[in-house]
Design a protein around this motif. Sequence first.
Motif, PDB file in Angstrom:
ATOM      1  N   SER A 501     -15.486 -28.765 -51.602  1.00  0.00           N
ATOM      2  CA  SER A 501     -15.574 -28.216 -52.954  1.00  0.00           C
ATOM      3  C   SER A 501     -14.287 -27.572 -53.444  1.00  0.00           C
ATOM      4  O   SER A 501     -14.221 -27.094 -54.583  1.00  0.00           O
ATOM      5  N   GLU A 503     -10.829 -27.231 -55.180  1.00  0.00           N
ATOM      6  CA  GLU A 503     -10.398 -27.927 -56.395  1.00  0.00           C
ATOM      7  C   GLU A 503      -9.484 -29.116 -56.113  1.00  0.00           C
ATOM      8  O   GLU A 503      -9.697 -30.197 -56.686  1.00  0.00           O
ATOM      9  N   ALA A 521     -19.365 -31.477 -56.821  1.00  0.00           N
ATOM     10  CA  ALA A 521     -19.178 -30.331 -57.719  1.00  0.00           C
ATOM     11  C   ALA A 521     -20.521 -29.719 -58.122  1.00  0.00           C
ATOM     12  O   ALA A 521     -20.680 -28.486 -58.145  1.00  0.00           O
ATOM     13  N   GLN A 526     -19.335 -26.114 -58.718  1.00  0.00           N
ATOM     14  CA  GLN A 526     -17.965 -26.303 -59.194  1.00  0.00           C
ATOM     15  C   GLN A 526     -17.902 -27.296 -60.353  1.00  0.00           C
ATOM     16  O   GLN A 526     -16.904 -27.985 -60.552  1.00  0.00           O
TER      17      GLN A 526
END
Length: 587
Positions: A501, A503, A521, A526
């Motif tokens: 997860s 970025e 996500a 996320q």
Amino acid sequence: MQTITFFSYKGGTGRSIAVANAARYLTLLGFRVAVMDFDLEAPGLHYKFSQAADGAPVAVERGVVDYLFSFVTEGKRPASINDYVTEVFALDKDKPPIYLIPAGKAPSVDYWQKLSRLNWHELFYAPESQGVELFLDLKYRIEDEITPDFLLIDSRTGVTEMGGVATTILPDTIIYLLLYNRENLDGARAVLRSLKRSMRQIGDQKVKIFGALGRLPELGDYELESKLLGEVRAFLEETADNLEDTLALDEIFVLHSEPVLQLRESLLVGTEHSPDDSILLQDYLRLFSHIVPKAMIMPRIENLIRAAREKIWFDPEGATKEMEYLAEVYGTPECFREVLMFYNVRSIKGFRALKMAQRFWTVTQEPKDLLLRRTVAETFEVPSILGSSYIPDLNFIESVWRAWEEADITLGRKLAESYGYIKNNPGKAADIYLQLIKKFGVRDDDLARCIRMLMTAERIEEARNLIDTFKDTQMSNLDFLTAWAEFAVQQGDSNYLKYLSQEPIILGLLEGDPDVALEVAERTGQRQIIVKHIGAKLAMIIGGGPSPALTKIGIVYSALGKEQEFIAQVRNRMPQSQADWFLKMYF
């Protein structure tokens, strides 16, 4: 004269039709062939040679029973064996006829009456009995009067006097047919051990014995079939109480069942049937090419090959077709090899070459042949998922690949893909990918494909171990990263999902597979990362026009509730006709 006896402990093994096909095979090679029906209580060879549309038998007047009856009642041998022979003309008129010595005019009343009056005990066991000498004399008279190159004997089933004559007194070679069940196996082993004792007692240890496992369904799995044959051999060759009776068979062949012949038996050899369409015909050709002594068959084959070679210079296609015909009819390794050499000289590839290579392998079971390897490497491609007119036996391709120590990574990949997506065998595909990774390391998308195949095969722990092994070194491998994420989502693995997860990783997944990126996500809270970067991703690929990647981006937009925004972008950035087509097809 070579004498070959076909024998079985039980009926229903396909023995008699095998005898008839063997006779056709040898006749097509130009040999003179005599065939004798010794299955006196259930004679049927005169039916097997029928050419009548309704299957009516070949017309016969007299045969073995009449010959024996004449001796028993008159006390002397008949004047000539030719009086008991029926000539069965081959389909090819320039070949010699088959000289059939039937059991007699069965099933007539006269036949059964004569058979019932034959006293086998007196013929073989009474004081000064002449049974053995009578049959040896019969064999010599066949050799002197008919002068065949081969005498084929269809022996009676079970343990009988006639079976003993056919298997211990007369033959040079025995073909023992059996079925894959305990009754057949027990009976076969007992009879074969008895035969070995009899041959030892008469001082003849030169008889070759071949097994033939009949009526076996086509399993479509080379390894499974090989294992089954190994089990049969191990059972038959199990150590006997008397060590001298322990068997050592020359070879065990398979004669597969042919569904169409269950309705009506008919000859396969030398007819319109092609080995490409009949696995049983392939089996026959392999069996017959092995049991005929090389010294007898090779001079004839070599002459035919030499003629085809001479023709190739002025009629290459005609010569190639002649050579293909020889391979199809006679099925010898030499013929198949010669065809492949013709193909090599003429740069013939594709299905035509691959089919012949597979036939060569089927006959020889020798995957290390250099010509075979070259043909497979140059012609094998992953069959189309939409279907193909020819899909090779992947057991054959795998056998060749493994024989060369899995050294061809390209062939290995094609094989794995074929198993996984064409044959729906993800476990086998995963095994091949694992072997490629072990031998060559991680290359291209092999690792990702292997993980997916392990998942499909439900070998979850192996997939997890593979991910753990490479996750620290393959983070830049987008295919691996995507397969890892697919595994994490499928298994709901919270540890994996938490790690993925981050970025930068979600952005990498967005590059590889937007669907998977969104799944990760969504499950890890996320979603804002996808929302933040999806526009830039769309801008990167929309200029390339309609594509699978653009479709996936559109699906993500829809999942985010932004479908209208996506449609507007497509209409703004694409020519109208292209945009209309794409949106109509996918949205």
